[in-house]
Scaffold this active site. Structure first.
Site, mmCIF file in Angstrom:
data_model
loop_
_atom_site.group_PDB
_atom_site.id
_atom_site.type_symbol
_atom_site.label_atom_id
_atom_site.label_comp_id
_atom_site.label_asym_id
_atom_site.label_seq_id
_atom_site.Cartn_x
_atom_site.Cartn_y
_atom_site.Cartn_z
ATOM 1 C CE1 TYR A 92 -3.092 -2.967 0.384
ATOM 2 C CE2 TYR A 92 -3.698 -2.171 2.543
ATOM 3 C CZ TYR A 92 -3.868 -3.074 1.522
ATOM 4 O OH TYR A 92 -4.811 -4.061 1.632
ATOM 5 C CG HIS B 222 -1.108 -8.894 0.587
ATOM 6 N ND1 HIS B 222 -0.734 -7.602 0.296
ATOM 7 C CD2 HIS B 222 -2.453 -8.914 0.457
ATOM 8 C CE1 HIS B 222 -1.805 -6.879 0.014
ATOM 9 N NE2 HIS B 222 -2.858 -7.658 0.093
#
Length: 282
Positions: free
Chosen positions: A51, A109
């Site tokens: 991010y 992730h």
């Protein structure tokens, strides 16, 4: 149906009823947006290395009026660091970026199964937890075979599995598999994102009108009643407030069934991100 004001994890940890996603929230503006959410009542902040905002999240935590022990910071390991040594180093590096002493929760992730390194990555998380770098360890986008492989290899079951989950792809089979293993399901992008926006669906809008609630509150309530922890991104305080306050009504079974029926199977996935095919390295 049951509404959960908190979710209990298999390691004894509890989560509140909703988390704040921080994807696309960055910089000084992002700090103000997170402080706004904390004012509303959010305590779970969900970020990831990919991010590109770990520093912002850390600064928002450090500059907040909320004591650190009352906040729950969750981060994620990218595919570029699934090798054991790289994973340990990147977890430490992410802590340095945030300026925090530990992560409350840390996830792999994506499994990137073609690389065949996710078991090694999971062992790194298991050991990082022992070192005190992480309190709760979990995964994201893992399918049953991925879960069984890491559990068999280490004897440690993830506390959570953050998965794609929204009305057009309800992922009920994977949720059932998570439940069977004592793993809490988390929903990322519970509204389907802009390219697959369930907030404008006629059925959901009709249900929202029936309960005098917003479509977003209906979807979050639907998640909760299915024992799924929703992680929702919102930058405006009004939406943050509405998304946080969704527990003051209960959807009837017939309305739960109507939302379940919106499922489109594999065609409903956001950008076709099947965990057996999709790979993420950032």
């Amino acid at each position: 149906m049951t509404l959960y004001d908190k979710f209990y994890l298999n390691d004894g940890t509890t989560l509140p009823h909703v988390g704040l996603g921080t994807v696309h929230i960055q910089g000084g503006k992002g700090i103000h947006q997170i402080h706004s959410a904390l004012d509303v009542g959010y305590r779970v902040l969900d970020t990831a290395t990919g991010y590109n905002n770990e520093g912002m999240v850390g600064e928002a935590v450090r500059s907040s009026f909320i004591p650190r022990e009352q906040l729950y910071v969750s981060d994620k390991l990218p595919g570029l660091a699934h090798q054991y040594d790289k994973a340990i180093a990147l977890i430490q590096e992410s802590l340095y970026r945030t300026g925090l002493d530990y992560f409350d929760k840390y996830l792999i992730h994506w499994p990137n199964p073609k690389e065949e390194l996710y078991v090694e990555a999971w062992q790194a998380l298991v050991n990082a937890q022992k070192y005190g770098l992480i309190k709760t360890i979990g995964v994201s986008n893992f399918l049953p075979e991925h879960l069984d492989n890491i559990i068999e290899a280490t004897g440690i079951t993830p506390a959570t599995n953050q998965i794609e989950r929204h009305p057009y792809f309800n992922n009920k089979d994977l949720i059932a598999e998570n439940d069977k293993r004592g793993i809490l399901s988390e929903a990322w992008s519970p509204f389907g994102r802009e390219i697959n926006d369930t907030l404008t669906n006629a059925t959901i809008k009709e249900i929202a009108k029936k309960y005098d609630r917003s479509p977003a509150q209906v979807i979050l309530n639907w998640d909760n009643q299915h024992h799924v922890f929703p992680v929702v991104r919102s930058a405006s305080q009004k939406h943050q407030y509405d998304n946080f306050h969704y527990l003051d009504f209960e959807l009837a079974q017939e309305d739960m069934d109507k939302i379940d029926a919106l499922d489109q199977g594999e065609k409903g996935r956001i950008e076709g991100q099947n965990p057996n095919e999709y790979e993420e390295f950032i």
